[in-house]
Design a protein around this motif. Structure first.
Motif, PDB file in Angstrom:
ATOM      1  N   UNK A 579       0.811  -1.211   0.000  1.00  0.00           N
ATOM      2  CA  UNK A 579       0.000   0.000   0.000  1.00  0.00           C
ATOM      3  C   UNK A 579       0.842   1.258   0.000  1.00  0.00           C
ATOM      4  N   UNK A 580       0.185   2.386   0.194  1.00  0.00           N
ATOM      5  CA  UNK A 580       0.857   3.679   0.164  1.00  0.00           C
ATOM      6  C   UNK A 580       1.907   3.760   1.271  1.00  0.00           C
ATOM      7  N   UNK A 581       3.037   4.385   0.938  1.00  0.00           N
ATOM      8  CA  UNK A 581       4.130   4.481   1.893  1.00  0.00           C
ATOM      9  C   UNK A 581       5.064   5.621   1.508  1.00  0.00           C
ATOM     10  N   UNK A 582       5.732   6.205   2.495  1.00  0.00           N
ATOM     11  CA  UNK A 582       6.757   7.214   2.272  1.00  0.00           C
ATOM     12  C   UNK A 582       8.138   6.588   2.059  1.00  0.00           C
ATOM     13  N   UNK A 583       8.214   5.280   2.104  1.00  0.00           N
ATOM     14  CA  UNK A 583       9.510   4.622   2.007  1.00  0.00           C
ATOM     15  C   UNK A 583      10.231   4.921   0.690  1.00  0.00           C
ATOM     16  N   UNK A 584       9.560   4.911  -0.484  1.00  0.00           N
ATOM     17  CA  UNK A 584      10.289   5.196  -1.725  1.00  0.00           C
ATOM     18  C   UNK A 584      10.914   6.587  -1.758  1.00  0.00           C
ATOM     19  N   UNK A 585      10.179   7.621  -1.345  1.00  0.00           N
ATOM     20  CA  UNK A 585      10.762   8.960  -1.376  1.00  0.00           C
ATOM     21  C   UNK A 585      11.887   9.080  -0.348  1.00  0.00           C
ATOM     22  N   UNK A 586      11.760   8.407   0.782  1.00  0.00           N
ATOM     23  CA  UNK A 586      12.838   8.420   1.775  1.00  0.00           C
ATOM     24  C   UNK A 586      14.086   7.759   1.216  1.00  0.00           C
ATOM     25  N   UNK A 587      13.902   6.626   0.556  1.00  0.00           N
ATOM     26  CA  UNK A 587      15.019   5.914  -0.042  1.00  0.00           C
ATOM     27  C   UNK A 587      15.684   6.759  -1.126  1.00  0.00           C
ATOM     28  N   UNK A 588      14.879   7.400  -1.975  1.00  0.00           N
ATOM     29  CA  UNK A 588      15.438   8.252  -3.023  1.00  0.00           C
ATOM     30  C   UNK A 588      16.171   9.447  -2.426  1.00  0.00           C
ATOM     31  N   UNK A 589      15.634  10.007  -1.348  1.00  0.00           N
ATOM     32  CA  UNK A 589      16.264  11.154  -0.689  1.00  0.00           C
ATOM     33  C   UNK A 589      17.644  10.772  -0.149  1.00  0.00           C
ATOM     34  N   UNK A 590      17.732   9.617   0.519  1.00  0.00           N
ATOM     35  CA  UNK A 590      19.020   9.173   1.062  1.00  0.00           C
ATOM     36  C   UNK A 590      19.973   8.806  -0.075  1.00  0.00           C
ATOM     37  N   UNK A 591      19.465   8.173  -1.129  1.00  0.00           N
ATOM     38  CA  UNK A 591      20.304   7.896  -2.302  1.00  0.00           C
ATOM     39  C   UNK A 591      20.833   9.192  -2.897  1.00  0.00           C
ATOM     40  N   UNK A 592      19.987  10.224  -2.903  1.00  0.00           N
ATOM     41  CA  UNK A 592      20.424  11.525  -3.398  1.00  0.00           C
ATOM     42  C   UNK A 592      21.570  12.098  -2.588  1.00  0.00           C
ATOM     43  N   UNK A 593      21.569  11.888  -1.270  1.00  0.00           N
ATOM     44  CA  UNK A 593      22.670  12.359  -0.449  1.00  0.00           C
ATOM     45  C   UNK A 593      23.972  11.641  -0.808  1.00  0.00           C
ATOM     46  N   UNK A 594      23.873  10.373  -1.194  1.00  0.00           N
ATOM     47  CA  UNK A 594      25.057   9.643  -1.639  1.00  0.00           C
ATOM     48  C   UNK A 594      25.682  10.357  -2.850  1.00  0.00           C
ATOM     49  N   UNK A 595      24.859  10.685  -3.841  1.00  0.00           N
ATOM     50  CA  UNK A 595      25.368  11.340  -5.038  1.00  0.00           C
ATOM     51  C   UNK A 595      25.754  12.797  -4.758  1.00  0.00           C
ATOM     52  N   UNK A 596      25.013  13.453  -3.872  1.00  0.00           N
ATOM     53  CA  UNK A 596      25.352  14.830  -3.536  1.00  0.00           C
ATOM     54  C   UNK A 596      26.711  14.907  -2.852  1.00  0.00           C
TER      55      UNK A 596
END
Length: 826
Positions: A579-596
């Motif tokens: 069902x609906x979850x904030x997990x994907x955006x959280x995962x993408x946000x943390x992945x973004x910090x890796x690249x940042x």
């Protein structure tokens, strides 16, 4: 249960959250598809503004409108946005929105993966848009050739935004490709065989497979160039055993398939819409599928088509020239099939058909000029002129943008539930098509007269002034037309009157549901035995709404759908989607910090972000599965099926299989680079190459315990025994592989010394990452066994881990072999 009560119950289960949280937590494919398309249109508009800046600059000689530095950023970002942030995401968005509807399913295979890919796309694109606004955008061309893009030619941060931002965005493309392939193969209406799939599903499947095998070479090239820029690893420096042509090979291993990755979805749109507009069936369904598959294969043999002027051997020139002309054959098969479809039908000139006719008039010209530049002597003359720019736009705009506009007008009633009322679209059509041809026919002309591309100005008196002015006027007319298209779509979506469910009288499944589409797509999943189910059974929508198909009742608050056999479409098991979850955006946000962290060179942030990604990934998968055996479940129509947790090949197994296909392509590209440098680079291998050490080889041989241990664990689980011995043996094998890679790194000189050392460092780093992940997965299996998630009936997860461990062990041994091969041969 009445149809209305069924609709309300299913909507409650499948609907996204209300309010602002909807857009951040939704995993519904309709929402995410529309979000993908909206963001890609935004990037298209930005890229269009940049194109107008370019035409304003070139409208007159010695223009002072832009300086060279700004111009380089503008044309680089124009190409980057169009190729990476508009075309592929637009295909992803359209396919994510349409595919389950066309296939008669309720959602995609991995809804959270779709959401994760979308947010990676948004965050990665934001990096590039920020760079553009801040005046530090990449300025080495959208192809990023070194040494122009290395620290020698661009010491600033500009190319890093491209290398890191595009790599981040391509996580989205790989995610979507895995999603699409597994959905097409396993998530179809009951009874829908491969031969009865909608033609667009075939195109989506072929395109997704091309993404999985075409994008990894560019991802690898970006990683290698960023390692050179950030840490001095000399992959592209001739003095240290590298070669700048390696980048071109890796880039065009992606770049030429990319053209067909863009074209094939548009061809799928045409093959879907054209028979409806012609009131007939598609001519040559099987031939079109074969032609599309042939294009997918042939496109990978053409990359040197873009390197005819680099001094490659004449035999290679002859081979790739012949291959480049051969690719016109499957393209022609599709075009003649479309013409035949029009000829045998009774075409109705609605807006979608107008844009398809514009495609014919444009793409054929682009294809013919493509055959021209496939001829080596002509390419030597036209290379790096505006003739190539014009050819590229005829292929990409004519071959992608025009069909996407046809798709927009065709499926807009499905998205909005309204019919076209205002008629701005016809005016916009003529402005766009006439403006386009004026712009780029003139550009062909000025290219043949010798004007070079990628230059910000030119001197008067060369006969180019009037042609460039005409081209610029045509460009602004075209821009006005695109603006009118947007106005037309927005107005018709917002205030036009409600329309009927199937305004085009089409036969495919997406028109069997109410419009706009409900969150659950279909109230029940009806068996399908035709390529055009609505034409075969006009009562199908009513029967589905009554719940006469499978899963016709909302039960237990679960998002239920079916997985089917690949070839026959026979229902195989029941799938429960998250069902609906904030997990994907959280995962993408943390992945973004890796690249940042890599981008701004705050390297302590990188391991922290990596730990965060690992933690979220473990959280992601922990909630999957069941802690108890459930046995076969009733799915309707007298059929009972096992739940997804109790099958040997769950969707996760297929997802892992195709993810590893992409991973293997990246690894193969790395070995290709190793072999290429060994063949052409000077001083390869260096005098201090890696020598084979018997102790090291013995440790590496122990890595085979990894796959062996996983197989022992599976056998023990099937017999209801403990997994400790098998998982422990697997862990020992992975530790041996890690130790072997670490010992190689200890024996090597600094990676900045020579390209051989740098390449072996990357190979060992690749092994360390994959074996480390395998060790984490093995530990998680032990924890899940203790928690009750695994049983003799529920062992599919262990097979998923086995795939990864097998792959990690194989690539670790191949990496070690590549490291010591020069010493063995000596």
């Amino acid at each position: 249960m009445t149809a209305l009560r069924r609709h309300r119950a299913l909507t409650k289960i499948w609907a996204s959250e209300s309010g602002w949280r909807r857009w951040f937590s939704t995993v519904n494919h309709s929402d995410l598809g529309l979000m993908f398309m909206c963001v890609s249109v935004f990037h298209f508009l930005v890229a269009g503004v940049l194109a107008m800046l370019i035409r304003a600059q070139l409208a007159s000689p010695r223009s002072a409108f832009m300086g060279a530095d700004v111009y380089n950023q503008v044309f680089t970002m124009h190409g980057t946005l169009m190729m990476f942030l508009f075309a592929i995401p637009m295909f992803e968005g359209l396919t994510i929105y349409l595919l389950p509807k066309l296939l008669g399913s309720r959602d995609l295979a991995f809804p959270r993966l779709t959401a994760y890919g979308f947010w990676c796309y948004v965050f990665g694109g934001s990096m590039l848009i920020f760079a553009l606004i801040a005046g530090i955008a990449p300025d080495s061309g959208w192809f990023m050739y070194p040494p122009l893009s290395s620290t020698l030619g661009s010491p600033g941060i500009n190319p890093d935004f491209w290398l890191i931002g595009i790599t981040f965005v391509e996580i989205s493309a790989i995610s979507a490709a895995v999603e699409i392939v597994v959905t097409v193969l396993r998530y179809r209406a009951p009874g829908m065989t491969l031969a009865k799939m909608p033609i667009y599903a075939w195109y989506a499947l072929i395109t997704a497979m091309m993404i999985l095998t075409g994008f990894p070479p560019l991802i690898l090239g970006s990683i290698l160039l960023e390692l050179e820029r950030a840490f001095g690893l000399p992959f592209f420096q001739v003095a240290e055993g590298g070669d700048s042509l390696l980048w071109q090979h890796l880039f065009w291993l992606f770049g030429h398939p990319e053209v067909y990755i863009i074209f094939l979805p548009a061809a799928g749109v045409i093959s879907t819409i054209l028979p409806v507009m012609a009131r007939t069936t598609l001519l040559g369904y099987g031939w079109i599928v074969a032609a599309a598959a042939s294009l997918g294969v042939l496109s990978f043999g053409l990359w040197v088509h873009h390197m005819f002027t680099t001094g490659i051997p004449h035999l290679s020139l002859a081979f790739f020239s012949a291959a480049s002309t051969l690719v016109a054959v499957p393209t022609a098969v599709q075009i003649f099939a479309w013409i035949g479809t029009l000829t045998k039908g009774r075409p109705e000139l609605h807006m979608p058909l107008r844009w398809i006719l514009a495609f014919f008039a444009t793409f054929v010209i682009g294809g013919l000029t493509g055959v021209m530049v496939a001829v080596v002597p002509f390419d030597w003359q036209a290379h790096d002129t505006h003739f190539i720019v014009a050819h590229l736009h005829y292929v990409l705009v004519g071959g992608f943008v025009f069909p996407m506009l046809a798709a927009l007008y065709y499926w807009l009633p499905h998205i909005t539930g309204r019919k076209q009322f205002f008629r701005l679209g016809e005016t916009a059509f003529w402005l766009v098509t006439l403006g386009f041809h004026v712009t780029f026919l003139a550009m062909h002309w000025v290219g043949l007269l010798g004007q070079r591309r990628r230059t910000e100005t030119y001197d008067p008196g060369q006969g180019w002034e009037a042609i460039n002015l005409i081209s610029s006027i045509g460009g602004f007319v075209m821009a006005i037309g695109f603006a009118l298209v947007i106005v037309d779509v927005v107005v018709n979506a917002a205030v036009a009157i409600r329309g009927r469910r199937n305004p085009w009288r089409a036969g495919t499944m997406e028109w069997a549901m109410p419009t706009p589409a409900p969150a659950y797509n279909f109230a029940s999943l009806m068996p399908v035995d035709s390529r055009e189910p609505l034409h075969a059974d006009s009562s199908l929508p009513l029967r589905m709404a009554r719940g006469e198909g499978y899963l016709g009742e909302a039960r237990n608050g679960l998002r239920e759908t079916l997985a089917v056999a690949i070839s026959t479409g026979r229902p195989e098991y029941l799938v429960i989607l998250p069902g609906n979850t904030m997990l994907p955006i959280s995962m993408a946000f943390v992945t973004g910090f890796f690249f940042l962290g890599l981008l701004i060179k705050v390297y302590w942030l990188v391991p922290l972000a990596a730990v965060g990604v690992i933690a979220l990934a473990l959280r992601w998968v922990w909630g999957l599965g069941s802690r108890q055996d459930q046995g076969p479940q009733e799915v309707g129509r007298g059929l009972s099926l096992p739940p997804v947790s109790e099958v040997a090949d769950p969707p996760g197994w297929w997802g892992m299989l195709f993810l590893l296909l992409a991973d293997a392509t990246l690894f193969g590209s790395l070995l290709f680079g190793y072999a290429f440098l060994w063949t052409v680079a000077p001083n390869w291998p260096p005098p201090a190459w890696m020598q084979p050490d018997p102790a090291l080889l013995a440790i590496a041989a122990a890595a085979v315990l990894g796959p062996l241990g996983l197989r022992l664990a599976q056998g023990a689980l099937a017999r209801g025994r403990g997994l400790g011995a098998g998982l422990g043996l697997a862990a020992l094998g992975l530790i041996a592989a890690l130790l072997a890679a670490g010992l190689v790194l200890l024996h090597l000189p600094a990676p900045q010394t020579h390209a051989y050392d740098a390449t072996v460092w990357v190979l060992m780093g690749y092994s360390l990452v994959h074996c480390g992940v395998g060790l984490l997965m093995t530990g998680q299996m032990a924890a899940r066994r203790v928690a009750g998630f695994l049983s003799p009936a529920r062992r599919g997860e262990l097979r998923i881990v086995q795939l990864w461990v097998d792959y990690a062990t194989l690539t670790a041994l191949l990496s070690l072999a590549a490291a010591v091969l020069p010493g063995v041969l000596s």
